[in-house]
Design a protein around this motif. Structure first.
Motif, PDB file in Angstrom:
ATOM      1  N   CYS A  33      -6.584   4.834  -7.753  1.00  0.00           N
ATOM      2  CA  CYS A  33      -5.966   5.446  -6.574  1.00  0.00           C
ATOM      3  C   CYS A  33      -5.473   6.853  -6.885  1.00  0.00           C
ATOM      4  N   LYS A  34      -4.839   6.967  -8.012  1.00  0.00           N
ATOM      5  CA  LYS A  34      -4.270   8.243  -8.440  1.00  0.00           C
ATOM      6  C   LYS A  34      -5.370   9.270  -8.659  1.00  0.00           C
ATOM      7  N   LEU A  42       2.022   7.192 -13.010  1.00  0.00           N
ATOM      8  CA  LEU A  42       1.666   5.781 -13.095  1.00  0.00           C
ATOM      9  C   LEU A  42       2.931   4.976 -13.345  1.00  0.00           C
ATOM     10  N   LYS A  43       3.114   3.951 -12.545  1.00  0.00           N
ATOM     11  CA  LYS A  43       4.363   3.214 -12.619  1.00  0.00           C
ATOM     12  C   LYS A  43       4.497   2.522 -13.978  1.00  0.00           C
ATOM     13  N   LEU A  75      -4.258   8.496 -21.364  1.00  0.00           N
ATOM     14  CA  LEU A  75      -3.504   7.305 -20.962  1.00  0.00           C
ATOM     15  C   LEU A  75      -3.783   6.203 -21.970  1.00  0.00           C
ATOM     16  N   PRO A  77      -7.109  -2.220  -4.161  1.00  0.00           N
ATOM     17  CA  PRO A  77      -6.754  -1.279  -3.106  1.00  0.00           C
ATOM     18  C   PRO A  77      -7.952  -1.041  -2.196  1.00  0.00           C
ATOM     19  N   ARG A 123       2.432   2.083  -3.295  1.00  0.00           N
ATOM     20  CA  ARG A 123       1.447   2.532  -4.259  1.00  0.00           C
ATOM     21  C   ARG A 123       1.166   4.017  -4.058  1.00  0.00           C
ATOM     22  N   PHE A 124       1.100   4.418  -2.809  1.00  0.00           N
ATOM     23  CA  PHE A 124       0.842   5.827  -2.549  1.00  0.00           C
ATOM     24  C   PHE A 124       2.000   6.684  -3.023  1.00  0.00           C
ATOM     25  N   SER A 168       3.922   6.093  -5.459  1.00  0.00           N
ATOM     26  CA  SER A 168       3.954   6.195  -6.915  1.00  0.00           C
ATOM     27  C   SER A 168       2.887   7.142  -7.443  1.00  0.00           C
ATOM     28  N   THR A 169       1.934   7.533  -6.612  1.00  0.00           N
ATOM     29  CA  THR A 169       0.899   8.431  -7.105  1.00  0.00           C
ATOM     30  C   THR A 169       1.175   9.883  -6.726  1.00  0.00           C
ATOM     31  N   ASP A 181      -4.109  -4.369 -12.322  1.00  0.00           N
ATOM     32  CA  ASP A 181      -3.210  -3.651 -11.422  1.00  0.00           C
ATOM     33  C   ASP A 181      -3.094  -2.187 -11.840  1.00  0.00           C
ATOM     34  N   VAL A 182      -2.922  -1.964 -13.133  1.00  0.00           N
ATOM     35  CA  VAL A 182      -2.799  -0.589 -13.633  1.00  0.00           C
ATOM     36  C   VAL A 182      -4.085   0.186 -13.357  1.00  0.00           C
ATOM     37  N   GLN A 190      -4.245   1.139  -9.767  1.00  0.00           N
ATOM     38  CA  GLN A 190      -3.306   2.246  -9.524  1.00  0.00           C
ATOM     39  C   GLN A 190      -3.903   3.556  -9.999  1.00  0.00           C
ATOM     40  N   LEU A 191      -4.520   3.482 -11.186  1.00  0.00           N
ATOM     41  CA  LEU A 191      -5.116   4.666 -11.794  1.00  0.00           C
ATOM     42  C   LEU A 191      -6.228   5.204 -10.907  1.00  0.00           C
ATOM     43  N   HIS A 215      -6.873  10.844  -5.613  1.00  0.00           N
ATOM     44  CA  HIS A 215      -6.089  11.835  -4.879  1.00  0.00           C
ATOM     45  C   HIS A 215      -5.814  13.100  -5.667  1.00  0.00           C
ATOM     46  N   GLU A 259       0.820  -1.205   0.000  1.00  0.00           N
ATOM     47  CA  GLU A 259       0.000   0.000   0.000  1.00  0.00           C
ATOM     48  C   GLU A 259       0.859   1.262   0.000  1.00  0.00           C
TER      49      GLU A 259
END
Lengths: 253, 324
Positions: B203-204, A17-18, B143, B33, A6-7, A9-10, B196-197, B200-201, B207, A3
């Protein structure tokens, strides 16, 4: 991924985005990238300068048209030293049909070397180490050959390549001659065949991207009946037709 | 951090209870997540790891169901929905004139648009065009999730340069750099990576500041079918489950963060030799809009027709041109 990472990376503003890359970075990378020449100017022109790295190129044609020939040529051409404008890489040749002729590869290597000496002799003077490397045998020693006798072996080999490429970072081309052969012989379940093949192509795609190498798949051809006439198309059907970045078909005139 | 760890554990338990704990699904679930717990207490109170005594299981169940009840989203009325559509769900141009006219402006935010077509019918071209269109108008970041190494920055650069003789107020190089910098590309080679991507997206996006200029507006997956084909079919239905989960996730991201999502799909031979979109019946109702592309051999004119649309009658068609 945990976790916290991940944070982290944002956090950045964008592009965080990784593993993502902006098109701008990719463009400058692409412009630096050299292509593998096929040895035929017209074909190179069609392909945009030769076989591209990071892409999967499919080549088809009727038997005897010169697919294997092209495959062997590419395994030699990829080794043209950097000083002479080549990639100076190594090659993996996956042979399913048993058509790789080592004598022919030796001849092609000799031909390639004499071409190089003729065309770039003035440049080679500055690099004294070159003459030793420009021997047919040193070219042959940089071709890694796998002989495949069943589709199980083919799947296993493609899976093994992941480990192999990790060790041999210099490999710049993978030639599969041919991707079709075993899958057209004794494979009854067509749905399963589609699944296995598309999985395989994704794997090859990921190698191409990750190690920035070229993948060349040789394929057989078949005829397709469209609107009242027969057309020559590449084998393995419609789903497979999406599996490659570039597809070319060789025809005699 | 302590709190997050415990919340994660209870989340895992919840997943396990809902799904019967199959290891396959669980591998995916562990990548999910944490959603923001509306009430942090619910997460703390929910029972931690399953290593506790069997007798307490009922109590655990009860707390889990309380936690589930709290997931209930707020309701909206029609006026609010209309406002949302008006202010947040814009239309992004695809850059292909024919398609823009056909769709009444282009790709709608909050919706999932799918392009189907046989090999070399122009699917990737439409994707690249839309990416270019959005980046060119400074609408936001694009993206591009690439599954078959078909993304070519060279091709985009070429398109930029060929059209720039019309209205160039800025320098050629500067414009190219501005456009290319707002297109992000990510290679994805299997469905788990895609999930996974996407997480992540999500999550991004959660925020990011709402009004920031370079927010992600368009998400392209070219092609989604090449990721799904290897897992679809056969005796077990897990492949289908993954496909539907991906679809739902894409639609959720599109709706919640006002993104437009564009995916491509290929075609397979159906009954009587005619072509039909791949991925079958269960995928059929996932995209909001489905467009079919086709191209006559040797010509550079693409035909596009609507297979499904939320407000436009299906069957309408248009043409657009791919120039070399």
């Amino acid at each position: 991924m945990s976790e916290t990472s991940r944070f982290r990376s944002t956090e950045g503003s964008h592009g965080a985005l990784k593993g993502a890359q902006t098109a701008w970075d990719m463009l400058s990378e692409e412009q630096m990238q050299k292509h593998i020449t096929t040895g035929c100017e017209e074909l190179d022109a069609i392909l945009g300068g030769g076989i591209h790295c990071k892409e999967v190129t499919e080549v088809g044609g009727v038997p005897g048209i010169g697919k294997t020939q092209l495959g062997i040529q590419l395994t030699v051409n990829v080794q043209i030293p950097v000083e002479c404008g080549g990639l100076g890489g190594k090659a993996v040749y996956i042979d399913t049909e048993g058509s790789f002729m080592v004598e022919r590869a030796h001849q092609i290597a000799e031909g390639c070397i004499s071409d190089l000496l003729d065309n770039t002799a003035h440049r080679l003077k500055d690099f004294p180490a070159c003459p030793e490397r420009l021997q047919p045998n040193s070219f042959l020693s940089n071709i890694f050959y796998f002989r495949i006798c069943s589709y199980t072996e083919q799947i296993a080999t493609i899976n093994y390549l992941e480990k192999f490429l990790e060790e041999q970072k210099d490999v710049k081309i993978i030639v599969v001659d041919s991707i079709t052969f075993h899958f057209r012989q004794d494979f009854d379940d067509l749905a399963l065949r589609t699944r296995v093949l598309s999985g395989m192509s994704l794997k090859l795609m990921s190698f191409a991207k990750k190690y920035s190498l070229a993948v060349v798949l040789l394929n057989q051809v078949t005829t397709k009946f469209v609107e009242g006439s027969f057309h020559l198309t590449l084998a393995l059907g419609d789903t497979w037709s999406h599996a490659c970045t570039n597809r070319i078909i060789l025809q005699s005139v | 951090m302590e709190e997050r760890g415990r919340a994660e554990a209870s989340r895992e338990e919840l997943e396990r209870l809902i799904d019967g704990g199959t290891p396959y699904k669980f591998a995916v679930a562990s990548q999910v997540p944490m959603p923001p717990t509306r009430n942090p207490r619910s997460a703390i109170h929910a029972k931690s790891p399953i290593t506790e005594e069997v007798g307490e299981e009922d109590v655990g169940m009860e707390e889990v169901s309380v936690a589930i009840d709290r997931q209930q989203p707020p309701w909206l009325n029609g006026v609010e929905l209309l406002e949302d559509a008006k202010w947040n769900k814009h239309v992004l141009p695809t850059g292909c004139e024919g398609i823009d006219i056909l769709l009444g402006g282009g790709l709608r935010e909050g919706q999932l648009t799918e392009i189907v077509g046989p090999s070399s019918s122009g699917k990737t071209q439409v994707c690249l065009c839309s990416a270019l269109g959005v980046a060119d108008l400074n609408l936001g970041v694009v993206l591009f999730l690439d599954t078959c190494n078909s993304f070519s920055s060279h091709r985009i650069a070429h398109m930029v340069n060929s059209q720039s003789d019309t209205l160039v107020k800025e320098g050629k190089e500067g414009r190219l750099k501005r456009i290319m910098s707002s297109i992000l590309c990510h290679s994805v080679f299997d469905i788990f990576e895609l999930m996974d991507v996407l997480h992540q997206l999500e999550c991004k996006l959660k925020h990011q500041v709402k009004s920031s200029g370079n927010r992600i507006r368009l998400l392209i997956v070219d092609s989604i079918s090449s990721l799904i084909t290897p897992i679809l079919g056969g005796k077990n239905s897990q492949g289908r489950l993954m496909m539907i989960t991906t679809g739902i996730l894409l639609k959720k991201i599109a709706n919640e963060y006002n993104l437009s999502v564009l995916v491509t799909n290929h075609m397979v031979g159906g009954e009587g030799g005619s072509l039909k979109p791949a991925l079958g019946e269960s995928w059929k109702n996932i995209p909001h809009v489905r467009l079919v592309l086709s191209r006559d051999q040797g010509s550079n004119i693409c035909n596009v027709s609507i297979l499904k649309h939320t407000i436009i009658a299906s069957g309408r068609a248009a043409k657009f041109v791919i120039d070399n």
